[in-house]
Design a protein around this motif. Structure first.
Motif, PDB file in Angstrom:
ATOM      1  N   THR A 266      22.003  75.060 -54.985  1.00  0.00           N
ATOM      2  CA  THR A 266      21.001  74.003 -55.390  1.00  0.00           C
ATOM      3  C   THR A 266      20.590  73.296 -54.451  1.00  0.00           C
ATOM      4  O   THR A 266      19.306  72.838 -54.188  1.00  0.00           O
ATOM      5  CB  THR A 266      21.645  73.085 -56.360  1.00  0.00           C
ATOM      6  OG1 THR A 266      22.269  73.687 -57.513  1.00  0.00           O
ATOM      7  CG2 THR A 266      20.638  72.041 -57.047  1.00  0.00           C
ATOM      8  N   LEU A 267      21.389  72.982 -53.339  1.00  0.00           N
ATOM      9  CA  LEU A 267      20.814  72.050 -52.223  1.00  0.00           C
ATOM     10  C   LEU A 267      20.055  73.113 -51.358  1.00  0.00           C
ATOM     11  O   LEU A 267      19.002  72.488 -50.721  1.00  0.00           O
ATOM     12  CB  LEU A 267      21.870  71.688 -51.350  1.00  0.00           C
ATOM     13  CG  LEU A 267      22.893  70.449 -51.857  1.00  0.00           C
ATOM     14  CD1 LEU A 267      24.063  70.509 -50.889  1.00  0.00           C
ATOM     15  CD2 LEU A 267      21.893  69.294 -51.739  1.00  0.00           C
ATOM     16  N   LYS A 268      20.182  74.132 -51.093  1.00  0.00           N
ATOM     17  CA  LYS A 268      19.479  75.390 -50.406  1.00  0.00           C
ATOM     18  C   LYS A 268      17.896  75.393 -51.168  1.00  0.00           C
ATOM     19  O   LYS A 268      16.923  75.415 -50.607  1.00  0.00           O
ATOM     20  CB  LYS A 268      20.205  76.360 -50.195  1.00  0.00           C
ATOM     21  CG  LYS A 268      21.574  76.445 -49.197  1.00  0.00           C
ATOM     22  CD  LYS A 268      22.014  77.761 -48.967  1.00  0.00           C
ATOM     23  CE  LYS A 268      22.714  78.297 -50.135  1.00  0.00           C
ATOM     24  NZ  LYS A 268      23.581  79.430 -49.716  1.00  0.00           N
ATOM     25  N   LYS A 269      18.032  75.459 -52.452  1.00  0.00           N
ATOM     26  CA  LYS A 269      17.050  75.822 -53.194  1.00  0.00           C
ATOM     27  C   LYS A 269      16.115  74.423 -53.134  1.00  0.00           C
ATOM     28  O   LYS A 269      14.689  74.555 -52.744  1.00  0.00           O
ATOM     29  CB  LYS A 269      17.387  76.006 -54.800  1.00  0.00           C
ATOM     30  CG  LYS A 269      17.695  77.397 -54.725  1.00  0.00           C
ATOM     31  CD  LYS A 269      17.854  77.808 -56.459  1.00  0.00           C
ATOM     32  CE  LYS A 269      18.345  79.102 -56.657  1.00  0.00           C
ATOM     33  NZ  LYS A 269      18.895  79.540 -57.881  1.00  0.00           N
ATOM     34  N   LEU A 270      16.686  73.313 -53.301  1.00  0.00           N
ATOM     35  CA  LEU A 270      15.849  71.920 -53.114  1.00  0.00           C
ATOM     36  C   LEU A 270      15.277  71.686 -51.758  1.00  0.00           C
ATOM     37  O   LEU A 270      14.023  71.313 -51.473  1.00  0.00           O
ATOM     38  CB  LEU A 270      16.848  70.948 -53.408  1.00  0.00           C
ATOM     39  CG  LEU A 270      16.397  69.440 -53.387  1.00  0.00           C
ATOM     40  CD1 LEU A 270      15.282  69.451 -54.540  1.00  0.00           C
ATOM     41  CD2 LEU A 270      17.350  68.469 -53.527  1.00  0.00           C
ATOM     42  N   ALA A 271      16.085  72.186 -50.455  1.00  0.00           N
ATOM     43  CA  ALA A 271      15.397  72.170 -49.216  1.00  0.00           C
ATOM     44  C   ALA A 271      14.121  73.013 -49.067  1.00  0.00           C
ATOM     45  O   ALA A 271      13.247  72.580 -48.582  1.00  0.00           O
ATOM     46  CB  ALA A 271      16.402  72.685 -48.308  1.00  0.00           C
ATOM     47  N   MET A 272      13.931  74.283 -49.719  1.00  0.00           N
ATOM     48  CA  MET A 272      12.791  75.146 -49.727  1.00  0.00           C
ATOM     49  C   MET A 272      11.736  74.522 -50.458  1.00  0.00           C
ATOM     50  O   MET A 272      10.406  74.891 -50.045  1.00  0.00           O
ATOM     51  CB  MET A 272      13.303  76.454 -50.033  1.00  0.00           C
ATOM     52  CG  MET A 272      14.287  77.099 -49.282  1.00  0.00           C
ATOM     53  SD  MET A 272      14.275  77.011 -47.585  1.00  0.00           S
ATOM     54  CE  MET A 272      12.976  78.103 -47.234  1.00  0.00           C
ATOM     55  N   GLN A 273      12.127  73.766 -51.605  1.00  0.00           N
ATOM     56  CA  GLN A 273      10.871  73.393 -52.823  1.00  0.00           C
ATOM     57  C   GLN A 273      10.767  71.934 -52.703  1.00  0.00           C
ATOM     58  O   GLN A 273       9.573  71.707 -53.232  1.00  0.00           O
ATOM     59  CB  GLN A 273      11.525  73.839 -53.921  1.00  0.00           C
ATOM     60  CG  GLN A 273      11.941  75.500 -54.303  1.00  0.00           C
ATOM     61  CD  GLN A 273      12.505  75.639 -55.486  1.00  0.00           C
ATOM     62  OE1 GLN A 273      13.010  74.500 -56.206  1.00  0.00           O
ATOM     63  NE2 GLN A 273      12.937  76.857 -55.793  1.00  0.00           N
ATOM     64  N   GLU A 274      11.430  71.225 -52.112  1.00  0.00           N
ATOM     65  CA  GLU A 274      11.042  69.942 -52.094  1.00  0.00           C
ATOM     66  C   GLU A 274       9.736  69.305 -51.485  1.00  0.00           C
ATOM     67  O   GLU A 274       9.613  70.008 -50.377  1.00  0.00           O
ATOM     68  CB  GLU A 274      12.285  69.149 -51.403  1.00  0.00           C
ATOM     69  CG  GLU A 274      12.144  67.306 -51.444  1.00  0.00           C
ATOM     70  CD  GLU A 274      11.948  66.734 -52.883  1.00  0.00           C
ATOM     71  OE1 GLU A 274      10.907  66.372 -53.207  1.00  0.00           O
ATOM     72  OE2 GLU A 274      13.165  66.979 -53.711  1.00  0.00           O
TER      73      GLU A 274
ATOM     74  N   HIS B 122       8.934  66.111 -51.424  1.00  0.00           N
ATOM     75  CA  HIS B 122       8.517  64.575 -51.059  1.00  0.00           C
ATOM     76  C   HIS B 122       9.289  64.394 -49.777  1.00  0.00           C
ATOM     77  O   HIS B 122      10.611  64.768 -49.538  1.00  0.00           O
ATOM     78  CB  HIS B 122       9.312  63.772 -51.988  1.00  0.00           C
ATOM     79  CG  HIS B 122       9.168  62.011 -51.827  1.00  0.00           C
ATOM     80  ND1 HIS B 122      10.268  61.404 -51.079  1.00  0.00           N
ATOM     81  CD2 HIS B 122       8.196  61.298 -52.288  1.00  0.00           C
ATOM     82  CE1 HIS B 122       9.591  60.202 -50.937  1.00  0.00           C
ATOM     83  NE2 HIS B 122       8.746  59.998 -51.714  1.00  0.00           N
ATOM     84  N   PRO B 123       8.875  63.923 -48.793  1.00  0.00           N
ATOM     85  CA  PRO B 123       9.245  63.708 -47.347  1.00  0.00           C
ATOM     86  C   PRO B 123      10.671  63.118 -47.312  1.00  0.00           C
ATOM     87  O   PRO B 123      11.497  63.630 -46.389  1.00  0.00           O
ATOM     88  CB  PRO B 123       8.342  63.050 -46.469  1.00  0.00           C
ATOM     89  CG  PRO B 123       6.942  63.154 -47.393  1.00  0.00           C
ATOM     90  CD  PRO B 123       7.277  63.277 -48.668  1.00  0.00           C
ATOM     91  N   GLU B 124      10.718  62.029 -47.863  1.00  0.00           N
ATOM     92  CA  GLU B 124      12.157  61.349 -47.861  1.00  0.00           C
ATOM     93  C   GLU B 124      13.247  62.078 -48.457  1.00  0.00           C
ATOM     94  O   GLU B 124      14.291  62.034 -48.076  1.00  0.00           O
ATOM     95  CB  GLU B 124      11.968  59.919 -48.624  1.00  0.00           C
ATOM     96  CG  GLU B 124      13.128  58.909 -48.150  1.00  0.00           C
ATOM     97  CD  GLU B 124      12.809  57.682 -48.760  1.00  0.00           C
ATOM     98  OE1 GLU B 124      13.797  56.748 -48.787  1.00  0.00           O
ATOM     99  OE2 GLU B 124      11.724  57.274 -49.431  1.00  0.00           O
ATOM    100  N   CYS B 125      12.902  62.568 -49.578  1.00  0.00           N
ATOM    101  CA  CYS B 125      13.912  63.514 -50.302  1.00  0.00           C
ATOM    102  C   CYS B 125      14.110  64.788 -49.348  1.00  0.00           C
ATOM    103  O   CYS B 125      15.463  65.148 -49.270  1.00  0.00           O
ATOM    104  CB  CYS B 125      13.598  64.003 -51.627  1.00  0.00           C
ATOM    105  SG  CYS B 125      13.560  62.712 -52.901  1.00  0.00           S
ATOM    106  N   LEU B 126      13.365  65.436 -48.769  1.00  0.00           N
ATOM    107  CA  LEU B 126      13.458  66.384 -47.936  1.00  0.00           C
ATOM    108  C   LEU B 126      14.555  66.252 -46.483  1.00  0.00           C
ATOM    109  O   LEU B 126      15.227  66.907 -46.397  1.00  0.00           O
ATOM    110  CB  LEU B 126      11.950  67.034 -47.398  1.00  0.00           C
ATOM    111  CG  LEU B 126      12.360  68.219 -46.479  1.00  0.00           C
ATOM    112  CD1 LEU B 126      13.022  69.353 -47.183  1.00  0.00           C
ATOM    113  CD2 LEU B 126      10.932  68.739 -46.097  1.00  0.00           C
ATOM    114  N   ALA B 127      14.258  64.948 -46.170  1.00  0.00           N
ATOM    115  CA  ALA B 127      15.020  64.657 -45.055  1.00  0.00           C
ATOM    116  C   ALA B 127      16.416  64.617 -45.288  1.00  0.00           C
ATOM    117  O   ALA B 127      17.224  64.713 -44.609  1.00  0.00           O
ATOM    118  CB  ALA B 127      14.326  63.167 -44.514  1.00  0.00           C
ATOM    119  N   LYS B 128      16.513  64.176 -46.599  1.00  0.00           N
ATOM    120  CA  LYS B 128      17.904  63.788 -46.920  1.00  0.00           C
ATOM    121  C   LYS B 128      18.499  65.031 -47.280  1.00  0.00           C
ATOM    122  O   LYS B 128      19.891  65.145 -46.854  1.00  0.00           O
ATOM    123  CB  LYS B 128      18.001  62.702 -47.958  1.00  0.00           C
ATOM    124  CG  LYS B 128      17.495  61.405 -47.674  1.00  0.00           C
ATOM    125  CD  LYS B 128      17.827  60.511 -48.627  1.00  0.00           C
ATOM    126  CE  LYS B 128      17.041  58.815 -48.342  1.00  0.00           C
ATOM    127  NZ  LYS B 128      17.604  58.249 -46.830  1.00  0.00           N
TER     128      LYS B 128
END
Length: 504
Positions: free
Chosen positions: A161-169, A171-177
């Motif tokens: 889930t984290l890896k998919k979120l990294a590729m799809q996110e 929003h800059p703040e969420c992507l950074a986190k």
């Protein structure tokens, strides 16, 4: 405790959820095994599962209190999840832990966390990522050291889930986190990395991370996390010794080296320079101070130059952080063995001295002394220091504003120049220059002679008593003169250098 779904007013429900969260916070700090408290956690779990956030009974429409309700139901969910990774869970029986984290619907903790991370609502994702980061940061705390396994196990269940979120996110703040979370996990265990039905290798992921760095110049957090993650991937790639794959990503490796060097610049924010220092600390034992030369020499020396740049940084906190590099020097190198220096803290000036000694020793191990000598003398020359004079050729008509910050760095520049000369004298005395690099020395001599002529001309153009009337100009030119004389002394060992000293 009323069921959350029984009240249609989001504002009222958000308020009651806030009260429940306060109870959760207090109970989380207690270590009691009272069955009534376990029942409370289970009831809270039921409230979460029956809420619209998890049942998707209807689509949300903008109404008063919606955002606050989303935040509070997420807080409650994370509080319940937090029990499974808290010290309290260590004092409970396995059945009790399962009961308070699974509830009547038998929903596992990792499914709850994964659901939050996949939420379409920014507030839910952001708060979840912030909490996960807090769990990871607390792992290093002595007070909660026993929970490390619980946190890592929970996160290992949501890695996809984290890896998919990294590729799809988006929003800059969420992507950074989410990228920061991935940085804190074991990078090797994140592969194979499957995204959009295709498998990403370490090399492809590195290329993607480097592409992000070009678009995040305005975000310090994103700059730091992309530099950190890219560096972890580079270490992973280099240590695998996959020669073919390394050849195919040589351009990406050069881009990464450029990114590290750029992050060490004085114009960067302190946090970026500190991140660069941490990256160099991580790579020093495996890539920069290894018996095997993993990078080509040019990139390797560029990264070593970054170390010495940070050791001369204008901020004490950056210089102090950079000194930690010395403690990561491998024991096979003799330069750090005296007085058990490798196991003790050193100041920046001592770190510069030891670092230059280590680098000169490595040049001999790598059989790169000839090109190393020429390159290090180019460092001594410091051609960039002359750029300001190229703009202000008529020095008498040029007024330089007093820049206090510049004065603070002059002592470090002088010290570095003298230390560099000391170690080069020792290296030259132990080496024999390969004929192929003699032309490089002649080019260096010509460059230094041109600089010497220019510095001498600028010094003569200063008014009387320039050390008082034009302190900044005079000191800067005097330092450049010192560097040139140091270079002349080194070149004299090869029968060159007189053409430089004749200008002074």
């Amino acid at each position: 405790m009323r069921r959350d779904r029984q009240n249609p007013c989001f504002l009222t429900r958000a308020t009651f959820l806030d009260v429940i969260n306060i109870f959760c916070h207090q109970l989380d700090k207690s270590k009691t095994r009272d069955p009534e408290i376990l029942n409370f956690w289970q009831t809270a779990h039921n409230v979460i599962l029956e809420s619209e956030l998890f049942t998707d009974e209807h689509k949300f429409s903008p109404v008063p209190g919606l955002i606050q309700w989303q935040r509070n139901i997420t807080k409650l969910t994370l509080s319940v999840l937090g029990i499974s990774v808290s010290p309290q869970a260590m004092s409970l029986s396995p059945d009790a832990v399962h009961k308070l984290t699974s509830g009547t619907a038998e929903v596992q903790s990792n499914l709850l966390l994964s659901h939050l991370l996949r939420s379409e609502f920014l507030e839910v994702r952001l708060l979840t990522l912030e909490t996960v980061l807090l769990w990871l940061e607390e792992m290093d705390s002595n007070q909660v050291k026993e929970t490390n396994g619980n946190v890592l196990f929970l996160l290992s269940q949501v890695e996809d889930t984290l890896k998919k979120l990294a590729m799809q996110e988006k929003h800059p703040e969420c992507l950074a986190k989410v990228l920061k979370i991935l940085c804190l996990l074991n990078i090797e265990k994140l592969f194979p990395w499957i995204a959009n039905a295709s498998v990403m290798s370490e090399a492809k992921l590195l290329k993607w991370i480097l592409s992000i760095t070009e678009t995040v110049k305005n975000s310090i957090e994103m700059q730091s996390v992309t530099l950190t993650l890219a560096s972890k991937l580079v270490i992973c790639l280099m240590l695998k010794k996959q020669e073919k794959s390394l050849d195919s990503i040589s351009q990406d490796l050069r881009q990464w080296v450029h990114l590290v060097a750029q992050s060490c610049g004085a114009e960067q924010q302190t946090e970026i320079r500190l991140t660069a220092a941490k990256v160099l600390i991580d790579i020093i034992p495996s890539l920069l101070a290894n018996k095997q030369l993993y990078f080509d020499l040019l990139n390797t020396l560029t990264l070593w130059r970054c170390i010495f740049t940070l050791l001369q940084d204008e901020e004490q906190v950056v210089r102090d952080k950079a000194t930690d590099i010395i403690q990561r020097i491998p024991p096979f190198l003799k330069a750090c063995k005296e007085d058990d220096i490798s196991f003790s803290a050193v100041n920046p000036s001592r770190a510069m001295d030891l670092g230059l000694g280590v680098l000169c020793e490595l040049l001999q191990i790598w059989n790169k002394t000839s090109v190393g000598i020429v390159t290090l003398m180019e460092w001594m020359l410091g051609e960039d220091d002359m750029e300001g004079d190229a703009i202000n050729e008529n020095v008498e008509n040029y007024d330089l504003l007093f820049d206090k910050g510049e004065f603070n760095l002059w002592a470090e520049k002088i010290m570095f120049a003298n230390l560099l000369q000391k170690h080069l004298l020792n290296l030259i005395s132990q080496s024999h220059l390969v004929p192929d690099y003699e032309s490089g020395l002649h080019q260096l001599t010509t460059m230094a002679a041109n600089q010497a002529q220019r510095v001498a001309w600028l010094l003569k153009g200063l008014p009387p008593a320039p050390e008082f009337s034009r302190t900044a100009d005079y000191t800067r030119l005097s330092i450049q003169k010192l560097k040139l004389l140091n270079v002349a002394k080194l070149l004299s060992l090869f029968g060159l250098g007189a053409v430089i000293t004749e200008h002074f």
